[in-house]
Design an enzyme around this catalytic site. Structure first.
Site, mmCIF file in Angstrom:
data_model
loop_
_atom_site.group_PDB
_atom_site.id
_atom_site.type_symbol
_atom_site.label_atom_id
_atom_site.label_comp_id
_atom_site.label_asym_id
_atom_site.label_seq_id
_atom_site.Cartn_x
_atom_site.Cartn_y
_atom_site.Cartn_z
ATOM 1 N N MET A 44 1.291 3.169 0.338
ATOM 2 C CA MET A 44 1.828 4.528 0.257
ATOM 3 C C MET A 44 0.670 5.515 0.085
ATOM 4 O O MET A 44 0.853 6.628 -0.402
ATOM 5 C CB MET A 44 2.824 4.642 -0.894
ATOM 6 C CG MET A 44 4.044 3.745 -0.665
ATOM 7 S SD MET A 44 5.530 4.300 -1.503
ATOM 8 C CE MET A 44 5.007 4.238 -3.178
ATOM 9 N N LEU A 87 -5.267 5.725 -1.776
ATOM 10 C CA LEU A 87 -5.883 4.398 -1.779
ATOM 11 C C LEU A 87 -7.004 4.276 -2.809
ATOM 12 O O LEU A 87 -7.730 5.218 -3.077
ATOM 13 C CB LEU A 87 -6.434 4.088 -0.381
ATOM 14 C CG LEU A 87 -5.391 4.141 0.743
ATOM 15 C CD1 LEU A 87 -6.050 3.835 2.088
ATOM 16 C CD2 LEU A 87 -4.237 3.180 0.491
ATOM 17 N N HIS A 88 -7.105 3.080 -3.377
ATOM 18 C CA HIS A 88 -8.157 2.770 -4.351
ATOM 19 C C HIS A 88 -8.684 1.374 -4.051
ATOM 20 O O HIS A 88 -8.240 0.731 -3.073
ATOM 21 C CB HIS A 88 -7.598 2.890 -5.776
ATOM 22 C CG HIS A 88 -6.324 2.128 -5.990
ATOM 23 N ND1 HIS A 88 -6.262 0.751 -5.948
ATOM 24 C CD2 HIS A 88 -5.051 2.548 -6.205
ATOM 25 C CE1 HIS A 88 -5.016 0.365 -6.166
ATOM 26 N NE2 HIS A 88 -4.253 1.436 -6.312
ATOM 27 N N GLY A 96 -8.103 -1.415 -5.205
ATOM 28 C CA GLY A 96 -7.091 -2.476 -5.117
ATOM 29 C C GLY A 96 -6.598 -2.613 -3.673
ATOM 30 O O GLY A 96 -6.521 -3.718 -3.115
ATOM 31 N N HIS A 97 -6.267 -1.457 -3.051
ATOM 32 C CA HIS A 97 -5.825 -1.496 -1.647
ATOM 33 C C HIS A 97 -6.940 -2.033 -0.749
ATOM 34 O O HIS A 97 -6.690 -2.805 0.170
ATOM 35 C CB HIS A 97 -5.477 -0.081 -1.150
ATOM 36 C CG HIS A 97 -4.313 0.549 -1.852
ATOM 37 N ND1 HIS A 97 -4.470 1.617 -2.705
ATOM 38 C CD2 HIS A 97 -2.992 0.286 -1.806
ATOM 39 C CE1 HIS A 97 -3.295 1.984 -3.165
ATOM 40 N NE2 HIS A 97 -2.371 1.196 -2.640
ATOM 41 N N GLN A 115 12.647 4.549 -1.399
ATOM 42 C CA GLN A 115 12.430 3.658 -2.542
ATOM 43 C C GLN A 115 12.211 4.408 -3.853
ATOM 44 O O GLN A 115 11.966 3.803 -4.883
ATOM 45 C CB GLN A 115 11.267 2.703 -2.271
ATOM 46 C CG GLN A 115 9.894 3.336 -2.279
ATOM 47 C CD GLN A 115 8.822 2.351 -1.840
ATOM 48 O OE1 GLN A 115 8.688 2.032 -0.662
ATOM 49 N NE2 GLN A 115 8.057 1.853 -2.793
ATOM 50 N N GLU A 134 -0.505 -8.407 -6.193
ATOM 51 C CA GLU A 134 0.335 -9.050 -7.218
ATOM 52 C C GLU A 134 0.669 -8.143 -8.396
ATOM 53 O O GLU A 134 1.428 -8.534 -9.265
ATOM 54 C CB GLU A 134 -0.367 -10.308 -7.744
ATOM 55 C CG GLU A 134 -0.157 -11.500 -6.841
ATOM 56 C CD GLU A 134 -0.701 -12.791 -7.425
ATOM 57 O OE1 GLU A 134 -1.521 -12.730 -8.359
ATOM 58 O OE2 GLU A 134 -0.298 -13.852 -6.920
ATOM 59 N N GLN A 160 8.073 -7.215 -6.550
ATOM 60 C CA GLN A 160 8.216 -6.691 -5.191
ATOM 61 C C GLN A 160 7.912 -7.776 -4.140
ATOM 62 O O GLN A 160 8.565 -7.852 -3.098
ATOM 63 C CB GLN A 160 7.272 -5.497 -4.991
ATOM 64 C CG GLN A 160 7.205 -5.007 -3.556
ATOM 65 C CD GLN A 160 6.428 -3.717 -3.397
ATOM 66 O OE1 GLN A 160 6.991 -2.643 -3.540
ATOM 67 N NE2 GLN A 160 5.141 -3.798 -3.114
ATOM 68 N N ARG A 184 -1.136 5.695 -9.598
ATOM 69 C CA ARG A 184 -0.612 6.567 -10.669
ATOM 70 C C ARG A 184 -1.639 6.822 -11.771
ATOM 71 O O ARG A 184 -1.466 7.734 -12.569
ATOM 72 C CB ARG A 184 0.636 5.940 -11.284
ATOM 73 C CG ARG A 184 1.809 5.901 -10.333
ATOM 74 C CD ARG A 184 3.104 5.613 -11.078
ATOM 75 N NE ARG A 184 4.245 5.950 -10.260
ATOM 76 C CZ ARG A 184 4.876 5.108 -9.469
ATOM 77 N NH1 ARG A 184 4.471 3.867 -9.384
ATOM 78 N NH2 ARG A 184 5.920 5.494 -8.763
HETATM 79 O O1 PAF Z 1 3.757 -1.284 -2.906
HETATM 80 C C1 PAF Z 1 3.836 -0.240 -2.249
HETATM 81 O O2 PAF Z 1 2.911 0.550 -2.167
HETATM 82 C C2 PAF Z 1 5.132 0.073 -1.507
HETATM 83 O O3 PAF Z 1 6.239 -0.354 -2.235
HETATM 84 C C3 PAF Z 1 5.177 -0.494 -0.077
HETATM 85 C C4 PAF Z 1 5.132 -2.019 -0.079
HETATM 86 C C5 PAF Z 1 3.992 0.054 0.715
HETATM 87 C C6 PAF Z 1 6.464 -0.064 0.612
HETATM 88 O O4 PAF Z 1 6.571 1.304 0.675
#
Ligand code: PAF
Length: 283
Positions: A30, A33-34, A36-37, A61, A148, A153, A187
């Site tokens: 979403m 980005l940091h 972790g991504h 969501q 994780e 999720q 966040r």
């Molecule tokens: O984990 C997230 O950032 C979101 O829930 C995802 C998997 C990108 C779906 O919008």
């Protein structure tokens, strides 16, 4: 790196790659980005011919409109990081592109979604299943990478993949942490300096609780975590559950997960910022 904004274009690029025998790795995000991504992107880069990263703040969501409105959006910085990480396609659609019509699909996510985040955030997991299934249909991934930190999720996404019979390998990747142990999250930027330093206590307490496992019951360890974190300034535990790693069902005794390691999943409010983390109770 190419920035792709339409479903038609990403779909054609990725199905073309697959038809030539190339593997496609997808990292759904979403944005904001940091590191972790980026660790997910690096893994996808190492394991696939083509890497797609989606950047899409998925409205379906969010059960809290303020959370959706205040979710950080940093497209330019995100694109710089993705380019540097060697991504082939950044898929950045608009809400209208992803949802030209209201998505009415309700997924039967079963027991993995009926605890913890499920009741706390009604509709959240159904929204995740909606968007991730669309992303899978549009980007034809061989593998998809998830962190994780959002442990529940991943179980929900595995369930959705099973229900929809999608042929994709779900790859779960370890939590990336700051030097003081706080799990990296988009966040975290909303924490004040003081809150940020207190928040490091979450992981410290979880780690401490793993050491306590041999001498204490599961109930005692759970209470220790809740009491210790609640005693920290500005911190309030929403839930702490020690669960079976596959079914997500809360355990009563350490032995209830058989040979598998129970997982402690926590959600804490630090001021008004909701933080989540988890830890494995390995011997
Ligand atoms: O984990 C997230 O950032 C979101 O829930 C995802 C998997 C990108 C779906 O919008």
């Amino acid at each position: 790196m190419e920035i792709i904004r339409t479903v038609k274009q990403i779909s054609s690029l990725t199905s073309d790659a697959r038809s030539k025998g190339k593997s496609v790795g997808l990292v759904p995000t979403m944005g904001a980005l940091h590191a972790g991504h980026i660790s997910l992107v690096e893994r996808a880069r190492a394991e696939n011919d083509v890497v797609v990263v989606s950047v899409f703040v998925n409205p379906t969501q969010f059960n809290n409109p303020t959370d959706l409105a205040t979710y950080p959006r940093t497209e330019e910085a995100d694109c710089r990081l993705l380019e540097a990480a060697g991504v082939d396609y950044a898929f950045i659609p608009t809400v209208e592109e992803m949802y030209p019509e209201k998505d009415e699909r309700i997924f039967d996510l079963g027991q993995v979604a009926d605890v913890m985040e499920g009741p706390m955030r009604p509709g959240h997991f159904n929204g995740v299943a909606q968007v991730v299934s669309k992303l899978f249909y549009y980007t034809h991934p061989t593998r998809a990478y998830f962190g994780e930190k959002d442990f529940q999720q991943i179980a929900v996404i595995r369930r959705m993949v099973e229900l929809e019979r999608i042929d994709v390998e779900i790859v779960d990747c370890p939590i990336k942490r700051a030097d003081d142990g706080l799990a990296l999250s988009s966040r975290n930027v909303r924490l004040s300096e003081t809150q940020r330093s207190v928040a490091a206590g979450i992981y410290k307490t979880l780690k401490e609780s793993v050491k306590l496992r041999s001498g204490k019951t599961l109930g005692e360890v759970k209470q220790y975590v809740i009491d210790t974190i609640n005693a920290m300034p500005e911190m309030e535990v929403e839930y702490y559950e020690i669960v079976h790693p596959l079914t997500m069902q809360p355990l009563k005794d350490w032995e209830d997960a058989g040979k598998l390691a129970p997982v402690g999943c926590i959600t804490v409010y630090c001021g008004d910022v909701r933080l989540i983390d988890n830890i494995k109770y390995k011997d």
